[in-house]
Design a protein around this motif. Structure first.
Motif: not given
Length: 368
Positions: A6-8, A111-112, A205-206, A210-211
């Motif tokens: 979901x992050x990328x 980072x997220x 969302x979190x 390290x993401x």
């Protein structure tokens, strides 16, 4: 396993072009005999590890200053390990040139944050020399940039140059719209840590220290194949066009594919080359690879240079753990991957050092 897909946000724009240029070959099985590794740490050559640890303690207050294997370290989810060096190591990110000099395969640590607005406000109140946000350029006519992509008129999406122009024309005629299926809460930007490692922040969302990590490769899809074959990683599954079921990929063929057009927002005013993108997953996340950016004169005369070895640079190497190092060594020998160093002691265990096909140092640690 923590889901980083979901992050990328790059996946939101690459899309159909990516599927077309790098398909898995179902007839070939490159399944590795190795279990999937776990990402462990980034090893940094630092003039002043204490200053770096202080910087990350402010950037990520939840993290812990510690030691590991005899090295100063910062930890939350993964480790940043430091070797003290007498002078600035090469490979620091140069904000004026928008790249590391020289450029290894390592690009950025990410980072997220669930609230990038609050994060930006908090860090902006600290020392502006230590926490200087780099420009993010929203389009080819933007020569100033913004500190967070969401501050730009089209920062809610990553779009190719063609898509960007199409959206601008549509909104000129119809008013502000959203492209179907787009992520509306995208926000990202960049900082440079005291040693010169590029640090990316993203909305998510979190909160995760390290993401993701992003890398450069001469041939990103070939790099993905290399990590699958030699280090037990996996390619992301794809949807079968006939059945609709998600199926495993064993290898991307062809892996040497044409480079697509640039996309925005970008840390480079000339846009970022994001097609093709190579993705692999492992025990605790994913890595993504993009093509080397300084090509075809994009970085000025004399700058179209191949990627350099990471050894001795700011980011010296990255590290993965495996449960059985002997099995890893045997597999590497069977697949003709040289061991650069080791086995050697790492704390109370042992490790070896290898390099990937573009010279990125990879420390492989036994963690029973």
């Amino acid at each position: 396993m923590r889901k980083h897909w979901l992050l990328w946000f790059g996946a939101a724009f690459v899309f159909s072009a990516l599927v077309a240029i790098g398909r898995a070959s179902p007839a070939q099985s490159a399944a590795s005999a190795l279990p999937m590794p776990t990402f462990h740490h980034i090893h940094i050559n630092s003039v002043n590890p204490d200053a770096a640890l202080a910087w990350y303690s402010q950037f990520w207050p939840r993290g812990e200053r510690t030691t590991l294997g005899g090295f100063p370290a910062f930890h939350d989810e993964i480790y940043l390990l430091y070797t003290k060096v007498p002078r600035q190591a090469p490979g620091a990110f140069d904000p004026k040139l928008q790249r590391a000099v020289p450029q290894s395969a390592f690009w950025t640590f990410g980072s997220t944050f669930t609230d990038t607005v609050a994060m930006y406000a908090r860090l902006s109140k600290l020392d502006p020399k230590q926490f200087r946000f780099l420009p993010v350029y929203i389009g080819p006519d933007d020569n100033v940039g913004v500190h967070r992509s969401a501050l730009g008129p089209y920062g809610d999406q990553i779009l190719t140059l063609t898509q960007l122009r199409e959206r601008a024309e549509r909104e000129k005629a119809e008013g502000r719209t959203q492209i179907a299926g787009a992520t509306s809460n995208q926000d990202f930007g960049y900082l440079v840590d005291p040693d010169g490692m590029l640090v990316e922040f993203n909305s998510a969302t979190q909160n995760h220290f390290w993401s993701h990590n992003h890398f450069w490769h001469e041939k990103p899809l070939c790099a993905a194949n290399w990590y699958v074959e030699h280090l037990g990683m996996q390619l992301p599954p794809v949807r079968d066009p006939q059945t609709g079921a998600m199926t495993a990929q064993s290898r991307l063929e062809p892996c040497d594919v044409p480079i697509g057009e640039v996309g925005y927002p970008s840390f480079m005013p000339q846009g970022q080359l994001r097609i093709p993108i190579g993705n692999v997953r492992f025990g605790n996340g994913t890595w993504s690879w993009y093509t080397r950016q300084c090509r075809d004169g994009r970085c000025g005369p004399g700058n179209d240079k191949p990627l350099t070895r990471s050894s001795g640079q700011v980011v010296d190497h990255v590290a993965l753990t495996f449960p059985d190092l002997d099995a890893v060594i045997a597999h590497l020998k069977a697949t003709n991957v040289p061991i650069v160093k080791g086995p050697y002691r790492f704390g109370d265990t042992r490790a070896i050092l290898i390099e990937d096909l573009d010279g990125l140092g990879l420390e492989l640690i036994e963690a029973k």
